[in-house]
Design a protein around this motif. Structure first.
Motif, short mmCIF file in Angstrom:
data_model
loop_
_atom_site.label_atom_id
_atom_site.label_comp_id
_atom_site.label_asym_id
_atom_site.label_seq_id
_atom_site.Cartn_x
_atom_site.Cartn_y
_atom_site.Cartn_z
N ASP A 24 0.85 -1.19 0.00
CA ASP A 24 0.00 0.00 0.00
C ASP A 24 0.88 1.24 0.00
OD1 ASP A 24 -1.71 -2.02 2.15
OD2 ASP A 24 -2.73 -1.19 0.40
N TYR A 25 0.39 2.29 -0.63
CA TYR A 25 1.15 3.53 -0.65
C TYR A 25 0.22 4.70 -0.34
CZ TYR A 25 -0.70 3.97 -5.44
OH TYR A 25 -1.51 4.05 -6.53
N THR A 26 0.80 5.80 0.08
CA THR A 26 -0.01 6.94 0.49
C THR A 26 0.11 8.13 -0.46
OG1 THR A 26 1.78 7.71 1.93
CG2 THR A 26 0.09 6.31 2.93
N ASN A 27 1.20 8.21 -1.20
CA ASN A 27 1.44 9.37 -2.06
C ASN A 27 0.85 9.14 -3.44
OD1 ASN A 27 2.46 11.53 -3.52
ND2 ASN A 27 4.45 11.48 -2.49
N SER A 28 -0.19 9.88 -3.77
CA SER A 28 -0.86 9.70 -5.06
C SER A 28 -0.02 10.19 -6.24
CB SER A 28 -2.21 10.42 -5.06
OG SER A 28 -2.02 11.79 -4.78
N MET A 29 1.11 10.83 -5.95
CA MET A 29 1.99 11.31 -7.03
C MET A 29 2.93 10.23 -7.53
SD MET A 29 1.00 14.31 -7.54
CE MET A 29 2.28 14.98 -8.58
N PHE A 30 3.02 9.10 -6.84
CA PHE A 30 3.84 8.01 -7.35
C PHE A 30 3.31 7.59 -8.72
CE2 PHE A 30 6.62 7.74 -4.01
CZ PHE A 30 6.10 7.32 -2.79
N ASP A 31 4.22 7.43 -9.69
CA ASP A 31 3.76 7.11 -11.03
C ASP A 31 4.37 5.83 -11.60
OD1 ASP A 31 5.81 9.47 -12.96
OD2 ASP A 31 6.31 7.99 -11.42
N TYR A 32 5.19 5.16 -10.81
CA TYR A 32 5.79 3.92 -11.29
C TYR A 32 6.08 3.06 -10.08
CZ TYR A 32 7.81 1.50 -15.27
OH TYR A 32 8.01 0.63 -16.31
N PHE A 33 5.81 1.76 -10.24
CA PHE A 33 5.93 0.86 -9.11
C PHE A 33 6.75 -0.36 -9.52
CE2 PHE A 33 2.91 3.19 -6.59
CZ PHE A 33 2.11 3.80 -7.55
N ALA A 92 8.26 2.48 -5.06
CA ALA A 92 7.51 3.44 -5.85
C ALA A 92 8.42 4.57 -6.27
CB ALA A 92 6.33 3.98 -5.04
N SER A 93 8.16 5.06 -7.48
CA SER A 93 8.95 6.15 -8.04
C SER A 93 8.10 7.40 -8.14
CB SER A 93 9.47 5.74 -9.42
OG SER A 93 10.13 6.80 -10.05
N LEU A 94 8.65 8.51 -7.64
CA LEU A 94 7.89 9.75 -7.63
C LEU A 94 8.06 10.53 -8.92
CD1 LEU A 94 6.11 11.55 -5.83
CD2 LEU A 94 8.19 12.62 -5.00
N ASN A 95 9.28 10.57 -9.41
CA ASN A 95 9.56 11.36 -10.60
C ASN A 95 10.75 10.74 -11.29
OD1 ASN A 95 10.37 13.17 -12.53
ND2 ASN A 95 10.10 14.97 -11.26
N ARG A 96 10.51 10.11 -12.39
CA ARG A 96 11.58 9.37 -13.04
C ARG A 96 12.71 10.26 -13.53
NH1 ARG A 96 7.34 6.84 -15.05
NH2 ARG A 96 7.58 7.50 -17.19
#
Lengths: 114, 114
Positions: A24-33, A92-96
């Motif tokens: 589970d993750y909390t930051n909706s800005m994560f764009d890659y997992f 999770a990656s926030l900003n590649r």
């Protein structure tokens, strides 16, 4: 506060059955997992990944599912094999473009019994 | 095949000592990372570097510093080791902007501070 959580520290499965590891993750800005696998005395190795524009990615026995509305992803291993016994980390990656920074969960130790 | 090597697999130091952990990668990766892995906490980013002589703080930089004088080498420095820095230290490298955000990890250095 951990932004990526793996709530099950361990999981035991019989050989041949399905293993389901959750994250589970909390930051909706994560764009890659991503999922990494780690054997004792070795560094983690990349297993499978999924972009936030998809809800499923499959690679052989491994499938990752992403539910963005629930901020939840899972890794399915079918069929499980004793060699799959390892610690699995979701990340999770926030900003590649910002150095490929990854945020990791705490890990789940999978034990596949023969 | 990408190779990330770390100078020591096991290290025992005394409180107050200066400790150097070395990491070398052979794939000409721009990005390099230092993590520590602790039970239940997963991998936490200490520092990363996206170019020679460039460094950025991660989530837990306190008590650590880094050096990147050459592209292939990234050093983690504990200026004055403390017992709470006993941990597994993992180095990783990656290309910037790689679609899968894959980071390649070294085997780790298990540091014990007495």
């Amino acid at each position: 506060d951990q932004q990526v959580k793996q709530n099950s520290p361990s999981l035991s499965v019989q050989e041949g059955r399905i293993s389901i590891l959750n994250c589970d993750y909390t930051n909706s800005m994560f764009d890659y997992f991503l999922w990494y696998k780690k054997y004792p005395a070795e560094g983690p190795t990349f297993l499978i990944s999924i972009s936030s524009i998809k809800d499923k990615n499959e690679d052989g026995r491994f499938t990752v599912f992403l539910n963005k509305s629930a901020k939840h992803l899972s890794l399915h291993i079918v069929p499980s094999q004793p060699g799959d016994s390892a610690v699995y980390f979701c990340a999770a990656s926030l900003n590649r473009n910002a150095g490929n920074m990854l945020t990791f969960g705490g890990g789940t130790r999978l034990m596949v019994k023969p | 095949d990408v190779k990330v090597t770390q100078s020591s697999r096991y290290l025992v130091k005394r409180t107050g000592e200066k400790v150097f952990l070395e990491c070398v990668q052979d794939m000409d990766h721009e990005n390099m990372f230092w993590y520590r892995q602790d039970p239940g906490l997963g991998l936490r980013l200490i520092y990363f570097s996206y170019d020679v002589k460039m460094k950025e703080k991660g989530d837990i930089p306190e008590g650590y510093s880094v050096s990147r004088e050459k592209k292939e080498r990234f050093s983690l420095i504990l200026e004055s080791a403390s017992t709470n820095q006993t941990s597994m230290y993992l180095c990783a490298s990656s290309f910037p902007g790689l679609r899968t955000d894959t980071q390649y990890f070294g085997p780790g250095t298990r540091l014990t501070v007495l």
